[in-house]
Scaffold this motif. Structure first.
Motif, PDB file in Angstrom:
ATOM      1  N   THR A  51     -10.929 -10.011   0.727  1.00 23.55           N
ATOM      2  CA  THR A  51     -10.803 -10.210  -0.718  1.00 23.55           C
ATOM      3  C   THR A  51     -11.347  -9.006  -1.472  1.00 23.55           C
ATOM      4  OG1 THR A  51     -11.080 -12.592  -0.370  1.00 23.55           O
ATOM      5  CG2 THR A  51     -11.343 -11.782  -2.617  1.00 23.55           C
ATOM      6  N   ASP A  52     -10.663  -8.666  -2.604  1.00 19.00           N
ATOM      7  CA  ASP A  52     -11.079  -7.521  -3.431  1.00 19.00           C
ATOM      8  C   ASP A  52     -11.278  -6.273  -2.565  1.00 19.00           C
ATOM      9  OD1 ASP A  52     -11.023  -9.172  -5.634  1.00 19.00           O
ATOM     10  OD2 ASP A  52     -13.142  -9.672  -5.509  1.00 19.00           O
ATOM     11  N   PHE A  53     -10.232  -5.907  -1.917  1.00 26.20           N
ATOM     12  CA  PHE A  53     -10.225  -4.855  -0.917  1.00 26.20           C
ATOM     13  C   PHE A  53      -9.602  -3.586  -1.502  1.00 26.20           C
ATOM     14  CE2 PHE A  53      -8.119  -3.756   3.429  1.00 26.20           C
ATOM     15  CZ  PHE A  53      -9.045  -2.747   3.638  1.00 26.20           C
ATOM     16  N   ILE A  54     -10.338  -2.468  -1.479  1.00 24.93           N
ATOM     17  CA  ILE A  54      -9.817  -1.180  -1.923  1.00 24.93           C
ATOM     18  C   ILE A  54      -9.743  -0.267  -0.702  1.00 24.93           C
ATOM     19  CG2 ILE A  54     -10.131   0.784  -3.472  1.00 24.93           C
ATOM     20  CD1 ILE A  54     -11.818  -0.991  -5.263  1.00 24.93           C
ATOM     21  N   PRO A  55      -8.569  -0.097  -0.099  1.00 31.19           N
ATOM     22  CA  PRO A  55      -8.448   0.626   1.175  1.00 31.19           C
ATOM     23  C   PRO A  55      -9.059   2.018   1.174  1.00 31.19           C
ATOM     24  CG  PRO A  55      -6.423  -0.536   0.675  1.00 31.19           C
ATOM     25  CD  PRO A  55      -7.288  -0.679  -0.534  1.00 31.19           C
ATOM     26  N   ALA A  56      -8.794   2.822   0.146  1.00 28.85           N
ATOM     27  CA  ALA A  56      -9.269   4.206   0.145  1.00 28.85           C
ATOM     28  C   ALA A  56     -10.783   4.303   0.118  1.00 28.85           C
ATOM     29  CB  ALA A  56      -8.679   4.957  -1.049  1.00 28.85           C
ATOM     30  N   GLU A  57     -11.455   3.256  -0.371  1.00 22.74           N
ATOM     31  CA  GLU A  57     -12.903   3.272  -0.483  1.00 22.74           C
ATOM     32  C   GLU A  57     -13.612   2.506   0.627  1.00 22.74           C
ATOM     33  OE1 GLU A  57     -14.109   1.857  -4.288  1.00 22.74           O
ATOM     34  OE2 GLU A  57     -13.078   3.451  -5.404  1.00 22.74           O
ATOM     35  N   GLN A  58     -12.908   1.571   1.278  1.00 24.79           N
ATOM     36  CA  GLN A  58     -13.568   0.683   2.226  1.00 24.79           C
ATOM     37  C   GLN A  58     -13.066   0.817   3.661  1.00 24.79           C
ATOM     38  OE1 GLN A  58     -12.885  -2.768  -0.493  1.00 24.79           O
ATOM     39  NE2 GLN A  58     -15.069  -3.145  -0.196  1.00 24.79           N
ATOM     40  N   ILE A  59     -12.260   1.848   3.899  1.00 19.09           N
ATOM     41  CA  ILE A  59     -11.839   2.175   5.259  1.00 19.09           C
ATOM     42  C   ILE A  59     -12.197   3.627   5.529  1.00 19.09           C
ATOM     43  CG2 ILE A  59      -9.909   2.477   6.848  1.00 19.09           C
ATOM     44  CD1 ILE A  59      -8.463   0.241   5.535  1.00 19.09           C
ATOM     45  N   MET A  60     -12.857   3.878   6.643  1.00 19.72           N
ATOM     46  CA  MET A  60     -13.127   5.246   7.083  1.00 19.72           C
ATOM     47  C   MET A  60     -11.922   5.697   7.909  1.00 19.72           C
ATOM     48  SD  MET A  60     -15.250   7.772   6.935  1.00 19.72           S
ATOM     49  CE  MET A  60     -16.819   7.010   6.455  1.00 19.72           C
ATOM     50  N   PHE A  61     -10.965   6.314   7.250  1.00 21.47           N
ATOM     51  CA  PHE A  61      -9.710   6.641   7.916  1.00 21.47           C
ATOM     52  C   PHE A  61      -9.691   8.100   8.378  1.00 21.47           C
ATOM     53  CE2 PHE A  61      -9.192   6.957   3.323  1.00 21.47           C
ATOM     54  CZ  PHE A  61      -8.669   8.234   3.140  1.00 21.47           C
TER      55      PHE A  61
END
Length: 249
Positions: free
Chosen positions: A150-160
């Protein structure tokens, strides 16, 4: 055991030396040892026989686990996965306090809270640990296997990894009976998203709850891609992909 150096690579047996190839290079060891017949029958080797039986039990449990995860395993694993999983299964087997030495079972160890905790959090790809890649809370509904972010921001919460433009996620609900070897695995539809700053809620729901009398195991797969001219390509043959045991019930 010694490591063979030089440009000539030998495999096989030469006099009393055995040469063989491993992931760590060319190794050599002396030939010989106790005969199989003596190990099988000599009372002095009772402990060796017990250890061998329990080693086989742990190895079989590890193979069952890898098989039950199915094709997801092909997307995220490291070359030492089998030996790492063998080590975990051996620790779980040691928690069997009811069986005699030589007959302890992984299934009995998983009947304990400590045994389930040992398997929970296991990463199939040691190079991409779940805890170092994903930084967003998730909720898991164990009856259905549904995983929600929930309330997921991929660019900020994934170490890609560098070069990645997109990622995908899928979850699996596995019911595996380590005693009988019977299992059922259900997998969620794949969710593919851009690695951007969009706020989103992502839900992964397996096609149906996995049924059976075994251990319920919940697994999450994260894959990374680079989009070029509208086509997404896997990064570095999947070396950055995550496959993690979220929970064991």
């Amino acid at each position: 055991m010694a490591k063979l150096e030089g440009i000539i690579k030998i495999q096989g047996t030469l006099e009393n030396l055995t040469f063989y190839k491993t992931a760590d290079g060319q190794l050599v060891r002396t030939k010989g040892g106790v005969s199989k017949n003596r190990i099988k029958n000599d009372p002095a080797f009772k402990r060796t026989r017990e250890n061998g039986m329990e080693f086989a039990e742990s190895a079989h449990a590890g193979k069952l686990m890898r098989t039950a995860v199915g094709t997801m395993l092909f997307h995220a694993k490291d070359r030492r996965l089998s030996s790492r999983m063998l080590g975990i299964m051996a620790q779980i087997k040691n928690l069997d306090t009811t069986s005699i030495r030589g007959e302890r079972k992984v299934s009995e160890g998983l009947g304990t809270a400590e045994g389930r905790l040992l398997l929970k959090g296991f990463d199939f790809n040691v190079h991409a640990a779940f805890g170092s890649v994903l930084y967003v809370p998730l909720s898991l509904d164990t009856p259905s296997g549904k995983v929600t972010f929930t309330d997921f921001i991929p660019a900020e919460q994934i170490m890609f990894p560098e070069g990645a433009t997109h990622f995908s996620m899928r979850s699996a609900f596995v019911n595996l009976d380590f005693e009988t070897g019977v299992y059922e695995t259900t997998i969620s539809p794949l969710e593919n998203r851009a690695l951007d700053n969009s706020l989103t809620t992502l839900t992964l729901t397996p096609s149906a709850p996995a049924t059976g009398s075994g251990t319920a195991i919940y697994v999450l797969l994260i894959e990374f891609f680079q989009e070029v001219n509208g086509v997404q390509y896997t990064l570095n043959n999947g070396n950055y992909n995550v496959l993690n045991v979220l929970d064991v019930v």
